[in-house]
Design a protein around this motif. Structure first.
Motif, PDB file in Angstrom:
ATOM      1  N   ALA A  56      66.917  86.328  39.551  1.00 55.51           N
ATOM      2  CA  ALA A  56      67.477  85.914  38.258  1.00 55.51           C
ATOM      3  C   ALA A  56      68.953  86.283  38.148  1.00 55.51           C
ATOM      4  O   ALA A  56      69.775  85.492  37.658  1.00 55.51           O
ATOM      5  CB  ALA A  56      66.683  86.553  37.119  1.00 55.51           C
ATOM      6  N   PHE A  57      69.318  87.473  38.606  1.00 51.26           N
ATOM      7  CA  PHE A  57      70.708  87.918  38.550  1.00 51.26           C
ATOM      8  C   PHE A  57      71.609  87.021  39.399  1.00 51.26           C
ATOM      9  O   PHE A  57      72.651  86.545  38.929  1.00 51.26           O
ATOM     10  CB  PHE A  57      70.821  89.370  39.022  1.00 51.26           C
ATOM     11  CG  PHE A  57      72.228  89.876  39.142  1.00 51.26           C
ATOM     12  CD1 PHE A  57      72.985  90.137  38.011  1.00 51.26           C
ATOM     13  CD2 PHE A  57      72.800  90.084  40.387  1.00 51.26           C
ATOM     14  CE1 PHE A  57      74.293  90.595  38.114  1.00 51.26           C
ATOM     15  CE2 PHE A  57      74.100  90.548  40.500  1.00 51.26           C
ATOM     16  CZ  PHE A  57      74.851  90.803  39.357  1.00 51.26           C
ATOM     17  N   THR A  58      71.222  86.773  40.652  1.00 55.59           N
ATOM     18  CA  THR A  58      72.064  85.940  41.509  1.00 55.59           C
ATOM     19  C   THR A  58      72.128  84.493  41.012  1.00 55.59           C
ATOM     20  O   THR A  58      73.166  83.840  41.147  1.00 55.59           O
ATOM     21  CB  THR A  58      71.617  86.004  42.977  1.00 55.59           C
ATOM     22  OG1 THR A  58      70.245  85.620  43.073  1.00 55.59           O
ATOM     23  CG2 THR A  58      71.814  87.398  43.554  1.00 55.59           C
ATOM     24  N   ASP A  63      75.484  80.330  38.417  1.00 56.37           N
ATOM     25  CA  ASP A  63      75.617  79.434  37.270  1.00 56.37           C
ATOM     26  C   ASP A  63      76.829  79.759  36.397  1.00 56.37           C
ATOM     27  O   ASP A  63      77.073  79.084  35.397  1.00 56.37           O
ATOM     28  CB  ASP A  63      74.357  79.459  36.401  1.00 56.37           C
ATOM     29  CG  ASP A  63      73.173  78.793  37.092  1.00 56.37           C
ATOM     30  OD1 ASP A  63      73.376  78.036  38.057  1.00 56.37           O
ATOM     31  OD2 ASP A  63      72.032  79.042  36.658  1.00 56.37           O
ATOM     32  N   GLY A  64      77.549  80.856  36.715  1.00 56.97           N
ATOM     33  CA  GLY A  64      78.711  81.230  35.922  1.00 56.97           C
ATOM     34  C   GLY A  64      78.393  82.003  34.668  1.00 56.97           C
ATOM     35  O   GLY A  64      79.253  82.187  33.801  1.00 56.97           O
ATOM     36  N   GLU A  65      77.183  82.508  34.555  1.00 50.98           N
ATOM     37  CA  GLU A  65      76.742  83.209  33.363  1.00 50.98           C
ATOM     38  C   GLU A  65      77.591  84.441  33.062  1.00 50.98           C
ATOM     39  O   GLU A  65      77.746  84.854  31.906  1.00 50.98           O
ATOM     40  CB  GLU A  65      75.275  83.614  33.530  1.00 50.98           C
ATOM     41  CG  GLU A  65      74.642  84.264  32.338  1.00 50.98           C
ATOM     42  CD  GLU A  65      73.167  84.547  32.562  1.00 50.98           C
ATOM     43  OE1 GLU A  65      72.672  85.479  31.921  1.00 50.98           O
ATOM     44  OE2 GLU A  65      72.519  83.852  33.363  1.00 50.98           O
ATOM     45  N   PHE A  66      78.164  85.053  34.100  1.00 52.39           N
ATOM     46  CA  PHE A  66      78.914  86.300  33.919  1.00 52.39           C
ATOM     47  C   PHE A  66      80.421  86.101  34.028  1.00 52.39           C
ATOM     48  O   PHE A  66      81.170  87.072  34.051  1.00 52.39           O
ATOM     49  CB  PHE A  66      78.444  87.337  34.940  1.00 52.39           C
ATOM     50  CG  PHE A  66      76.955  87.534  34.910  1.00 52.39           C
ATOM     51  CD1 PHE A  66      76.341  88.160  33.825  1.00 52.39           C
ATOM     52  CD2 PHE A  66      76.159  87.086  35.949  1.00 52.39           C
ATOM     53  CE1 PHE A  66      74.966  88.322  33.790  1.00 52.39           C
ATOM     54  CE2 PHE A  66      74.779  87.255  35.924  1.00 52.39           C
ATOM     55  CZ  PHE A  66      74.189  87.887  34.832  1.00 52.39           C
ATOM     56  N   ASP A  67      80.868  84.845  34.098  1.00 53.53           N
ATOM     57  CA  ASP A  67      82.308  84.571  34.163  1.00 53.53           C
ATOM     58  C   ASP A  67      82.982  84.988  32.866  1.00 53.53           C
ATOM     59  O   ASP A  67      82.414  84.845  31.777  1.00 53.53           O
ATOM     60  CB  ASP A  67      82.568  83.090  34.405  1.00 53.53           C
ATOM     61  CG  ASP A  67      82.155  82.636  35.787  1.00 53.53           C
ATOM     62  OD1 ASP A  67      81.793  83.481  36.617  1.00 53.53           O
ATOM     63  OD2 ASP A  67      82.194  81.420  36.026  1.00 53.53           O
ATOM     64  N   ARG A  68      84.188  85.474  32.992  1.00 56.94           N
ATOM     65  CA  ARG A  68      84.965  85.820  31.798  1.00 56.94           C
ATOM     66  C   ARG A  68      85.455  84.541  31.128  1.00 56.94           C
ATOM     67  O   ARG A  68      85.772  83.566  31.797  1.00 56.94           O
ATOM     68  CB  ARG A  68      86.165  86.679  32.178  1.00 56.94           C
ATOM     69  CG  ARG A  68      85.742  88.038  32.687  1.00 56.94           C
ATOM     70  CD  ARG A  68      86.950  88.875  32.979  1.00 56.94           C
ATOM     71  NE  ARG A  68      86.517  90.183  33.463  1.00 56.94           N
ATOM     72  CZ  ARG A  68      87.329  91.149  33.744  1.00 56.94           C
ATOM     73  NH1 ARG A  68      88.636  91.001  33.618  1.00 56.94           N
ATOM     74  NH2 ARG A  68      86.867  92.307  34.166  1.00 56.94           N
TER      75      ARG A  68
END
Length: 69
Positions: A56-58, A63-68
């Motif tokens: 799930a994390f990778t 998917d860019g979920e953690f992009d600023r």
């Protein structure tokens, strides 16, 4: 059955991912667990992921979920 608290990372083989300024280290552990730590602080805290948590994390990273913003 192991819990995350029972997992010892002392003999783990750590692989660096990222740039020199912002790197993390990843170790593949027994039973599919994955460890993650800050390369600038190898003696500091370690995050332990179950196989499904790591998937799930990778996926979120890809998917860019953690992009600023």
């Amino acid at each position: 059955m192991n819990t995350k608290r029972d997992i010892d990372t002392a003999d783990a083989t750590w692989l660096r991912a990222g740039t020199a300024d912002g790197s993390v280290e990843v170790a593949m552990l027994a039973d599919g667990y994955v460890a993650l730590r800050d390369s600038k602080n190898p003696g500091g805290p370690v995050l332990i992921f179950t196989p499904s948590e790591w998937t799930a994390f990778t996926a979120g990273v890809h998917d860019g979920e953690f992009d600023r913003p």
